[in-house]
Write a protein that holds these residues in place. Structure first.
Motif, PDB file in Angstrom:
ATOM      1  N   LEU A  12       2.461  10.053   3.330  1.00 28.06           N
ATOM      2  CA  LEU A  12       1.946   8.791   2.787  1.00 28.06           C
ATOM      3  C   LEU A  12       1.007   9.056   1.615  1.00 28.06           C
ATOM      4  N   ALA A  13       0.100  10.008   1.780  1.00 27.55           N
ATOM      5  CA  ALA A  13      -0.831  10.325   0.692  1.00 27.55           C
ATOM      6  C   ALA A  13      -0.085  10.778  -0.549  1.00 27.55           C
ATOM      7  N   ALA A  14       0.967  11.590  -0.360  1.00 29.46           N
ATOM      8  CA  ALA A  14       1.744  12.070  -1.498  1.00 29.46           C
ATOM      9  C   ALA A  14       2.475  10.918  -2.196  1.00 29.46           C
ATOM     10  N   LEU A  15       3.002   9.986  -1.406  1.00 29.76           N
ATOM     11  CA  LEU A  15       3.693   8.833  -1.985  1.00 29.76           C
ATOM     12  C   LEU A  15       2.728   7.967  -2.795  1.00 29.76           C
ATOM     13  N   ARG A  16       1.542   7.738  -2.232  1.00 33.41           N
ATOM     14  CA  ARG A  16       0.544   6.911  -2.936  1.00 33.41           C
ATOM     15  C   ARG A  16       0.119   7.574  -4.234  1.00 33.41           C
ATOM     16  N   LYS A  17      -0.208   8.857  -4.172  1.00 31.01           N
ATOM     17  CA  LYS A  17      -0.662   9.566  -5.373  1.00 31.01           C
ATOM     18  C   LYS A  17       0.442   9.654  -6.408  1.00 31.01           C
ATOM     19  N   GLY A  18       1.684   9.778  -5.942  1.00 37.05           N
ATOM     20  CA  GLY A  18       2.804   9.835  -6.873  1.00 37.05           C
ATOM     21  C   GLY A  18       2.952   8.565  -7.692  1.00 37.05           C
ATOM     22  N   ARG A  19       2.478   7.460  -7.169  1.00 34.59           N
ATOM     23  CA  ARG A  19       2.518   6.197  -7.904  1.00 34.59           C
ATOM     24  C   ARG A  19       1.254   5.966  -8.731  1.00 34.59           C
ATOM     25  N   GLY A  20       0.298   6.866  -8.572  1.00 36.94           N
ATOM     26  CA  GLY A  20      -0.958   6.708  -9.293  1.00 36.94           C
ATOM     27  C   GLY A  20      -1.828   5.610  -8.734  1.00 36.94           C
ATOM     28  N   TRP A  21      -1.660   5.288  -7.450  1.00 37.34           N
ATOM     29  CA  TRP A  21      -2.419   4.203  -6.841  1.00 37.34           C
ATOM     30  C   TRP A  21      -3.651   4.749  -6.146  1.00 37.34           C
ATOM     31  N   SER A  22      -4.712   3.983  -6.141  1.00 43.88           N
ATOM     32  CA  SER A  22      -5.902   4.328  -5.356  1.00 43.88           C
ATOM     33  C   SER A  22      -5.706   3.871  -3.917  1.00 43.88           C
ATOM     34  N   GLN A  23      -6.513   4.420  -3.025  1.00 44.70           N
ATOM     35  CA  GLN A  23      -6.460   3.971  -1.632  1.00 44.70           C
ATOM     36  C   GLN A  23      -6.822   2.488  -1.535  1.00 44.70           C
ATOM     37  N   THR A  24      -7.781   2.062  -2.335  1.00 46.15           N
ATOM     38  CA  THR A  24      -8.201   0.653  -2.310  1.00 46.15           C
ATOM     39  C   THR A  24      -7.044  -0.261  -2.700  1.00 46.15           C
ATOM     40  N   TYR A  25      -6.300   0.137  -3.733  1.00 47.74           N
ATOM     41  CA  TYR A  25      -5.190  -0.688  -4.221  1.00 47.74           C
ATOM     42  C   TYR A  25      -4.100  -0.814  -3.153  1.00 47.74           C
ATOM     43  N   LEU A  26      -3.693   0.317  -2.552  1.00 49.68           N
ATOM     44  CA  LEU A  26      -2.642   0.265  -1.539  1.00 49.68           C
ATOM     45  C   LEU A  26      -3.111  -0.486  -0.303  1.00 49.68           C
ATOM     46  N   ALA A  27      -4.339  -0.246   0.121  1.00 52.55           N
ATOM     47  CA  ALA A  27      -4.857  -0.931   1.311  1.00 52.55           C
ATOM     48  C   ALA A  27      -4.867  -2.443   1.101  1.00 52.55           C
ATOM     49  N   ARG A  28      -5.265  -2.870  -0.095  1.00 49.88           N
ATOM     50  CA  ARG A  28      -5.299  -4.308  -0.372  1.00 49.88           C
ATOM     51  C   ARG A  28      -3.890  -4.902  -0.348  1.00 49.88           C
ATOM     52  N   LYS A  29      -2.911  -4.197  -0.944  1.00 47.98           N
ATOM     53  CA  LYS A  29      -1.536  -4.709  -0.980  1.00 47.98           C
ATOM     54  C   LYS A  29      -0.915  -4.737   0.422  1.00 47.98           C
TER      55      LYS A  29
END
Length: 393
Positions: A12-29
């Motif tokens: 999951l962390a690799a997928l998020r970072k691969g999109r250039g997203w912050s934890q805050t951005y993904l958590a909010r979505k």
């Protein structure tokens, strides 16, 4: 097809970072807390299937992709390619003459490999078995021949679902249902529906899967009788309680889960010991293992562990394909209540009974990641499991 050797939380962390997203951005979505997401990514909490399904939507992925597709050994890639080819050729039976007895013996052998979770050997045998069963079904054109072909496709689905190869899993259940529809077979139709609901489960569409299950239960109740009806209704209710436990709305999840638990318990009353038919298992023991898992998915680890108080008796006589996931679920529950040593012990038992399954099981890898993260220092058991899993401490 993206495959990974990462545990689900790390994937999951690799997928998020691969999109250039912050934890805050993904958590909010995903409408979850940043704290929970952070704990999952660093290894303080397990990434559960329900949370993985919620995170999959904003990532534009399936739940299986978030958990990470499992790899196969390099020398198994040719067998996987051959299996895909055999699945494509579902209506091209070939000209080989296949005797019914040979199909039955090969099916039994494949079933034993499935029950013992010998996934590498199973993958080697399935392409020829599928082609032989296809030829025999088209030639004999009997209920039993088409049921045998349906059973092979069920095993293909099982193997694909264990690795999160969801394209193959979904195609396999489509072929399974097609095979069983060639000659009327109510029990086969119920088992095919159970596998179809599994694709919804692994895809994260728990509501859709529950619809498939409820429709199949209604059909089985009108078309079957006696122990066959109890068996069909029972295995469908086991799938139903798993789907219900993973609903994000835990109030609705509990209501639906209790309905399926009660129905499964009623069906289990027909059996003194669990039946293994078509390499699906139902009876009081397997019902108990599913209740444990469902309580855990509902966020009730203490209730899950209470259901497991007599776990050795519950698991006695069940095949490794059921024992290992139950030990992994117990380890998950123990992590949730702060029993790290107990979690490590149960994870080790899962590895001992079914190493090939535990290596590719997403929660097996995830529990090890969290256990190793939470232990202050390594110990011989952690070192052994690190070597077996290929996951660094």
């Amino acid at each position: 097809m993206r495959t990974t050797e990462l545990a689900p939380g790390a994937n999951l962390a690799a997928l998020r970072k691969g999109r250039g997203w912050s934890q805050t951005y993904l958590a909010r979505k995903a409408n979850i807390s940043v704290s929970l997401l952070s704990k999952i990514e660093v290894g303080d909490r397990t990434l559960t299937p329900a949370v993985a399904a919620v995170l999959a939507t904003p990532l534009g992925l399936t739940m299986a992709e978030v958990l990470g597709r499992a790899t196969v050994e390099q020398d198994s890639e040719a067998h996987l390619s051959a299996l895909r080819s055999a699945v494509r050729d579902y209506d091209l039976p070939g000209r080989q003459e296949v005797h019914e007895g040979r199909i039955g013996a090969a099916l039994e052998a494949a079933g034993r490999l499935r029950d013992d979770v010998q996934v590498a050997r199973l993958l080697r045998t399935l392409p020829k078995l599928l082609r032989d069963a296809t030829a025999h079904a088209h030639s004999a054109n009997t209920v039993d021949a088409w049921a045998a072909l349906s059973d092979v496709y069920s095993t293909v689905y099982w193997l694909a679902a264990r690795h999160r190869w969801m394209d193959m899993a979904e195609l396999a259940v489509t072929r399974q249902r097609w095979a069983i529809e060639q000659r009327t077979n109510p029990l086969g139709a119920a088992l095919a529906a159970r596998d179809r609901a599994g694709t919804y489960l692994n895809g994260g569409d728990f509501e859709g899967g529950l619809t498939v299950v409820d429709r199949a239960i209604a059909a089985a109740q009108t078309s079957l009788s006696g122990q066959e009806r109890a068996f069909a209704v029972g295995v469908l209710n086991l799938r139903g309680m798993t789907l219900a436990g993973r609903l994000m709305d835990k109030v609705e999840g509990k209501r639906e889960a209790e309905r399926h638990i009660a129905s499964a318990a009623e069906a289990a009353g027909w059996f003194d010991r669990d039946w293994n038919r078509h390499h699906m298992i139902f009876g009081p023991q397997n019902t108990a293992t599913h209740v444990l898992a469902t309580r855990l998915d509902l966020g009730k680890p203490h209730e899950a562990l209470s259901a497991a108080e007599d776990i050795d008796t519950v698991l006695e006589g069940l095949p490794p394909t059921r024992i290992a996931p139950t030990r992994i679920n117990m380890a998950r529950a123990q992590l949730d209540v702060g029993d790290r040593d107990g979690a490590l012990e149960n994870l080790a038992l899962a590895w001992d009974v079914a190493p090939q399954m535990t290596r590719i099981h997403p929660m097996g890898r995830e529990v090890f990641r969290v256990v190793s993260s939470l232990h202050r220092r390594s110990n011989p058991q952690l070192l052994r499991l690190s070597k077996l899993s290929g996951m660094a401490l």
